[in-house]
Design a protein around this motif. Structure first.
Motif, mmCIF file in Angstrom:
data_model
loop_
_atom_site.group_PDB
_atom_site.id
_atom_site.type_symbol
_atom_site.label_atom_id
_atom_site.label_comp_id
_atom_site.label_asym_id
_atom_site.label_seq_id
_atom_site.Cartn_x
_atom_site.Cartn_y
_atom_site.Cartn_z
ATOM 1 N N ILE A 168 20.164 -5.039 61.879
ATOM 2 C CA ILE A 168 20.693 -4.866 60.735
ATOM 3 C C ILE A 168 19.904 -3.570 60.232
ATOM 4 C CG2 ILE A 168 21.422 -7.059 60.708
ATOM 5 C CD1 ILE A 168 18.849 -7.761 59.470
ATOM 6 N N VAL A 169 20.279 -3.713 58.571
ATOM 7 C CA VAL A 169 19.971 -2.528 57.685
ATOM 8 C C VAL A 169 20.366 -3.921 56.522
ATOM 9 C CG1 VAL A 169 19.493 -0.466 56.630
ATOM 10 C CG2 VAL A 169 19.462 -0.920 58.647
ATOM 11 N N LEU A 170 19.047 -3.572 55.981
ATOM 12 C CA LEU A 170 19.413 -4.658 54.337
ATOM 13 C C LEU A 170 20.283 -3.803 52.618
ATOM 14 C CD1 LEU A 170 19.466 -7.691 54.253
ATOM 15 C CD2 LEU A 170 17.455 -6.555 55.713
ATOM 16 N N GLY A 171 20.442 -2.329 53.688
ATOM 17 C CA GLY A 171 21.098 -1.429 52.333
ATOM 18 C C GLY A 171 22.543 -2.027 53.122
ATOM 19 N N GLU A 172 22.954 -2.262 53.328
ATOM 20 C CA GLU A 172 24.413 -2.591 54.206
ATOM 21 C C GLU A 172 24.602 -3.699 54.128
ATOM 22 O OE1 GLU A 172 26.308 0.195 57.885
ATOM 23 O OE2 GLU A 172 25.902 -2.028 58.033
ATOM 24 N N VAL A 173 23.737 -5.027 54.344
ATOM 25 C CA VAL A 173 23.931 -6.418 54.373
ATOM 26 C C VAL A 173 24.340 -6.915 52.804
ATOM 27 C CG1 VAL A 173 23.180 -8.223 54.559
ATOM 28 C CG2 VAL A 173 22.491 -6.551 56.538
ATOM 29 N N ASP A 174 23.398 -5.829 52.252
ATOM 30 C CA ASP A 174 23.788 -6.870 51.064
ATOM 31 C C ASP A 174 24.584 -6.029 49.972
ATOM 32 O OD1 ASP A 174 22.294 -9.301 51.106
ATOM 33 O OD2 ASP A 174 20.192 -8.263 50.318
ATOM 34 N N ARG A 175 24.796 -4.495 50.296
ATOM 35 C CA ARG A 175 25.617 -3.693 49.249
ATOM 36 C C ARG A 175 25.118 -3.139 47.650
ATOM 37 N NH1 ARG A 175 29.714 -6.034 50.464
ATOM 38 N NH2 ARG A 175 29.327 -7.361 52.213
ATOM 39 N N GLY A 219 27.958 -0.180 64.833
ATOM 40 C CA GLY A 219 29.297 -1.446 64.986
ATOM 41 C C GLY A 219 30.211 -0.618 64.392
ATOM 42 N N GLU A 220 30.724 -1.356 63.879
ATOM 43 C CA GLU A 220 32.525 -1.131 63.372
ATOM 44 C C GLU A 220 32.422 -1.039 61.588
ATOM 45 O OE1 GLU A 220 35.889 -2.911 63.471
ATOM 46 O OE2 GLU A 220 36.979 -2.489 61.477
ATOM 47 N N LEU A 221 31.887 0.359 61.289
ATOM 48 C CA LEU A 221 31.557 0.343 60.158
ATOM 49 C C LEU A 221 33.394 1.139 59.359
ATOM 50 C CD1 LEU A 221 30.314 0.702 57.409
ATOM 51 C CD2 LEU A 221 29.923 3.136 57.719
ATOM 52 N N GLY A 222 33.359 0.226 58.200
ATOM 53 C CA GLY A 222 35.000 0.627 57.713
ATOM 54 C C GLY A 222 35.054 0.657 56.255
ATOM 55 N N PHE A 223 35.747 1.427 56.128
ATOM 56 C CA PHE A 223 36.601 1.487 55.056
ATOM 57 C C PHE A 223 37.321 1.125 54.409
ATOM 58 C CE2 PHE A 223 32.037 3.289 54.653
ATOM 59 C CZ PHE A 223 31.786 3.969 52.795
ATOM 60 N N TYR A 224 38.276 0.502 53.169
ATOM 61 C CA TYR A 224 39.763 -0.445 52.622
ATOM 62 C C TYR A 224 39.278 0.338 51.136
ATOM 63 C CZ TYR A 224 43.196 -3.054 51.363
ATOM 64 O OH TYR A 224 44.373 -3.499 50.503
ATOM 65 N N LEU A 225 40.608 1.061 51.125
ATOM 66 C CA LEU A 225 40.752 1.262 49.503
ATOM 67 C C LEU A 225 42.143 1.482 49.291
ATOM 68 C CD1 LEU A 225 38.737 5.028 50.649
ATOM 69 C CD2 LEU A 225 37.850 3.564 49.418
ATOM 70 N N TYR A 256 37.475 -0.429 46.972
ATOM 71 C CA TYR A 256 36.669 0.061 47.423
ATOM 72 C C TYR A 256 35.926 -0.321 48.074
ATOM 73 C CZ TYR A 256 32.165 3.323 48.469
ATOM 74 O OH TYR A 256 30.990 3.617 48.777
ATOM 75 N N ARG A 257 35.869 -1.096 49.919
ATOM 76 C CA ARG A 257 35.686 -1.950 50.448
ATOM 77 C C ARG A 257 34.434 -1.716 51.310
ATOM 78 N NH1 ARG A 257 32.705 -6.673 51.715
ATOM 79 N NH2 ARG A 257 33.983 -7.646 54.307
ATOM 80 N N VAL A 258 33.616 -1.864 51.466
ATOM 81 C CA VAL A 258 32.771 -1.271 53.086
ATOM 82 C C VAL A 258 33.228 -2.602 54.099
ATOM 83 C CG1 VAL A 258 30.452 -0.887 53.519
ATOM 84 C CG2 VAL A 258 30.862 -0.286 51.371
ATOM 85 N N ARG A 259 33.258 -2.608 54.992
ATOM 86 C CA ARG A 259 33.314 -3.167 56.678
ATOM 87 C C ARG A 259 31.780 -3.313 56.561
ATOM 88 N NH1 ARG A 259 32.278 -5.233 61.353
ATOM 89 N NH2 ARG A 259 33.688 -6.849 62.193
ATOM 90 N N PRO A 260 30.399 -4.140 56.407
ATOM 91 C CA PRO A 260 29.565 -3.282 56.783
ATOM 92 C C PRO A 260 29.031 -4.568 58.366
ATOM 93 C CG PRO A 260 29.279 -5.405 55.311
ATOM 94 C CD PRO A 260 30.733 -5.437 55.369
ATOM 95 N N PRO A 261 28.912 -4.011 59.389
ATOM 96 C CA PRO A 261 28.667 -4.206 60.835
ATOM 97 C C PRO A 261 27.474 -5.188 60.757
ATOM 98 C CG PRO A 261 28.469 -2.193 60.436
ATOM 99 C CD PRO A 261 29.696 -2.022 59.125
ATOM 100 N N SER A 262 26.482 -4.748 59.570
ATOM 101 C CA SER A 262 24.997 -5.172 59.830
ATOM 102 C C SER A 262 25.645 -7.022 59.743
ATOM 103 C CB SER A 262 23.698 -4.859 59.037
ATOM 104 O OG SER A 262 24.282 -3.874 59.296
ATOM 105 N N LEU A 263 26.218 -7.148 58.092
ATOM 106 C CA LEU A 263 26.434 -8.281 57.924
ATOM 107 C C LEU A 263 27.302 -9.430 58.617
ATOM 108 C CD1 LEU A 263 26.041 -10.597 55.732
ATOM 109 C CD2 LEU A 263 28.507 -9.705 54.642
ATOM 110 N N ILE A 264 28.291 -8.706 58.675
ATOM 111 C CA ILE A 264 29.650 -9.271 60.038
ATOM 112 C C ILE A 264 28.804 -9.998 61.602
ATOM 113 C CG2 ILE A 264 31.318 -9.751 61.613
ATOM 114 C CD1 ILE A 264 31.999 -7.523 58.884
ATOM 115 N N ASN A 265 27.689 -8.803 62.147
ATOM 116 C CA ASN A 265 26.938 -9.535 63.556
ATOM 117 C C ASN A 265 26.103 -10.686 62.860
ATOM 118 O OD1 ASN A 265 28.544 -6.468 64.101
ATOM 119 N ND2 ASN A 265 26.919 -5.357 64.571
ATOM 120 N N LEU A 266 25.276 -10.607 61.595
ATOM 121 C CA LEU A 266 24.673 -11.775 61.533
ATOM 122 C C LEU A 266 25.153 -13.486 61.708
ATOM 123 C CD1 LEU A 266 22.396 -10.228 59.069
ATOM 124 C CD2 LEU A 266 21.666 -10.945 61.169
ATOM 125 N N THR A 267 26.535 -13.095 61.811
ATOM 126 C CA THR A 267 27.263 -14.581 61.662
ATOM 127 C C THR A 267 27.371 -15.922 62.950
ATOM 128 O OG1 THR A 267 29.260 -13.115 60.923
ATOM 129 C CG2 THR A 267 29.757 -15.482 61.302
#
Lengths: 208, 381
Positions: free
Chosen positions: B374-381, B323-329, B340-351
């Motif tokens: 999902i991949v937990l490395g990205e969900v939990d960061r 999904g959409e992987l974004g970085f906000y700096l 430094y913010r990661v917009r994780p698609p895996s977490l938001i797709n679980l909504t």
């Protein structure tokens, strides 16, 4: 991605919600993603306008996050002219002013229908300690559900109107907010008992 | 760790149906890592489902604030550890936006090749895992992993690492591709359609698969948009939104590919969208290999050491396989990002996980979670 005229959006928002003080915050970086600072008391009405207005249709709130801006001391050097022994002299004076800190919630909006964006909107809390509430955007965009929980967890912004505001990543008994700039990590052995310890203790009692 | 809001358990002697609370995870084979679902069951039916996160939390974002900009690049590999190449790209694109860095054409082509190879192996692996969750033990997953292995060999040949590639740099890539490497890619993608045909013949008309997935976990279009769902899961619900098309980042506008869309938004559609996307990825790879120009992979004048972007902020995003992987700096002019913010698609797709599972059987919840990818490395960061 079509370019958005942020000034026109600001005008439209001000017409839609009269009395709302919206500030345009310029972004000097080459990305030129300027943002709109919304007043907390009108934020929900403004967000709904951005979502529903047919020419804007920001139906997709992609990213929601927090930023911590602690109190900062701004040092200014001011030159003043004073009379010393009847002769006018220029005296340099250092003046220190304290800019009070605040917490900020930032939302990146896109439109899936009209395929434009991003539009950046922000809200600020009054301070970092006592008045840390902001209205929750969950009623406007469901995607902010977990993300606002994360902001609450890591930054300590309390979102009023959120249906399930609990910590997301840290455990429930944890008290601090790790993404704040003044967060001090605990010492290696500070006596904090993690929930895991309780489990181990319980297992030990079974073995006996 | 206890439930924050324990769901009251009505007693059966009070005349209420007895509910069973099940904690699925954090160590459960269907959760693909350390993810937990607190499920309340009425018989076999799901009446409540709350995801519990944080078992793999290491505050990746705080680490990013302590690092130089380049120092965070290898850490991005560890977000979605299946797709390190696309993580690198999303981070690089954000920093390039923040600092206004141009990328040479050859590097853009190399990035497209890496991203589409990543998409191939991610989607193949996901379908394999989903079928494993549905009870097709072993075979489909091993077929998928056999192909994934070939892609990982390519990554290893060019970057030195199979999964933690750390391949991209601000304004380009780290290593240039040799003609031999490009020939090896050609060989892999030429063999891929055979695997896809074989996989499809096993899946598309499979009666058990259809019974288990069709009409299960339906996600309506409106809810998908409001909940910020992105990637194949969004397109399975019929929303035509692919960031490769919408933003046209990199050199994607030069490629002719279609965006597959689903009709029903169920688990079956999500599965099929991924199969169809693999076909489109092969088309992109084919064109990229034919048209990759010669030239530098990074502007030689790029400042690598003591990189300090001017104050400001930027949000950059790409269409990652999930999904959409974004970085906000946010930069304050120092060598480290202020935020430094990661917009994780895996977490938001679980909504919408609970919305999709309510009223279904517990076994369906496993299939639905599998189809989210999902991949937990990205969900939990």
């Amino acid at each position: 991605m079509s370019a958005l005229d942020i000034n026109a959006i600001l005008q439209a928002m001000q017409t839609a919600v009269p009395g709302a003080q919206i500030t345009l915050l310029e972004n000097p970086s080459p990305s030129a993603q300027h943002s709109l600072l919304l007043p907390a008391e009108h934020a929900i009405a403004l967000a709904k306008f951005l979502r529903d207005e047919p020419t804007l249709r920001f139906d997709f709130c992609s990213n929601a996050t927090g930023v911590d801006w602690p109190d900062t001391e701004i040092t200014e050097k001011i030159k003043t002219k004073t009379l010393v022994d009847g002769v006018e002299k220029e005296v340099e004076e250092t003046r220190k002013t304290l800019r009070p800190g605040y917490l900020e919630a930032v939302y990146h909006l896109f439109s899936m229908e009209l395929k434009h964006g991003p539009l950046v909107i922000r809200m600020r809390t009054a301070d970092r300690v006592a008045n840390v509430s902001l209205p929750s955007m969950t009623a406007v965009w469901r995607s902010t559900d977990f993300q606002e929980r994360e902001i609450f967890d890591l930054f300590g912004i309390v979102f009023t109107g959120h249906h399930d505001l609990r910590r997301l990543l840290m455990w429930e008994e944890f008290t601090d907010h790790p993404m704040r700039k003044d967060y001090a990590p605990p010492a290696e052995d500070d006596g904090t008992e993690l929930p895991v310890v309780e489990v181990a203790a319980a297992e030990g009692s079974v073995a006996e | 760790m206890s439930l924050a809001n324990p769901i009251p358990m009505p007693l059966d002697n009070a005349g209420e149906p007895e509910l069973l609370e099940v904690s699925m995870g954090p160590h459960h084979p269907s959760t693909h890592g350390v993810f937990r679902m607190d499920v309340v069951l009425d018989g076999e039916q799901v009446v409540h489902l709350k995801p519990v996160f944080g078992y793999l939390h290491r505050n990746h974002e705080k680490l990013g604030e302590k690092m130089s900009y380049l120092g965070s690049m290898p850490f991005t590999d560890r977000l979605d550890y299946i797709c390190s190449m696309t993580n690198n790209w999303a981070y690089a694109i954000s920093v390039e936006k923040l600092a206004g860095i141009e990328v040479p054409e050859r590097a853009e082509y190399l990035r497209v090749i890496m991203a589409e190879l990543t998409r191939l192996q991610n989607h193949a692996g996901l379908i394999g895992f989903l079928l494993q969750d549905l009870g097709a033990s072993g075979t489909p997953l091993m077929y998928a992993f056999r192909e994934r292995e070939k892609v990982l060999d390519l990554f290893e040949a060019i970057s030195g690492a199979r999964m933690m590639c750390n391949y991209m740099r601000f304004g380009g890539c780290r290593v240039d591709a040799t003609p031999e490497w490009l020939a090896a890619v050609r060989k892999v993608i030429d063999g891929f359609p055979k695997f896809l045909a074989e996989f499809e013949s096993l899946l598309t008309g499979n009666e058990i698969l259809m019974a288990r997935t069709q009409g299960v976990g339906v996600l309506p279009k409106e809810l998908a948009i409001s909940a910020g769902i992105t990637g194949p899961m969004l397109r399975a619900s019929g929303v035509n939104y692919d960031i490769r098309k919408v933003d046209g980042y990199g050199v994607y506008p030069r490629f002719d590919f279609r965006v597959p869309l689903g009709d029903h938004g169920d688990v079956y559609d999500r599965l099929m969208i991924r199969l169809l996307e693999m076909h489109e990825s092969l088309k992109i790879l084919d064109a990229a290999l034919r048209n990759i120009p010669a030239g530098p992979i990074q502007d030689p004048k790029t400042k690598v050491r003591n990189f300090k972007p001017k104050p400001g902020e930027a949000y950059g995003r790409i269409e990652a396989p999930k999904g959409e992987l974004g970085f906000y700096l946010i930069s304050d002019g120092t060598p480290n990002p202020y935020r430094y913010r990661v917009r994780p698609p895996s977490l938001i797709n679980l909504t919408v996980l609970e919305d999709m599972c309510l009223g279904r059987r517990l076994a369906d919840a496993v299939a639905i979670l599998g189809s989210v990818d999902i991949v937990l490395g990205e969900v939990d960061r």
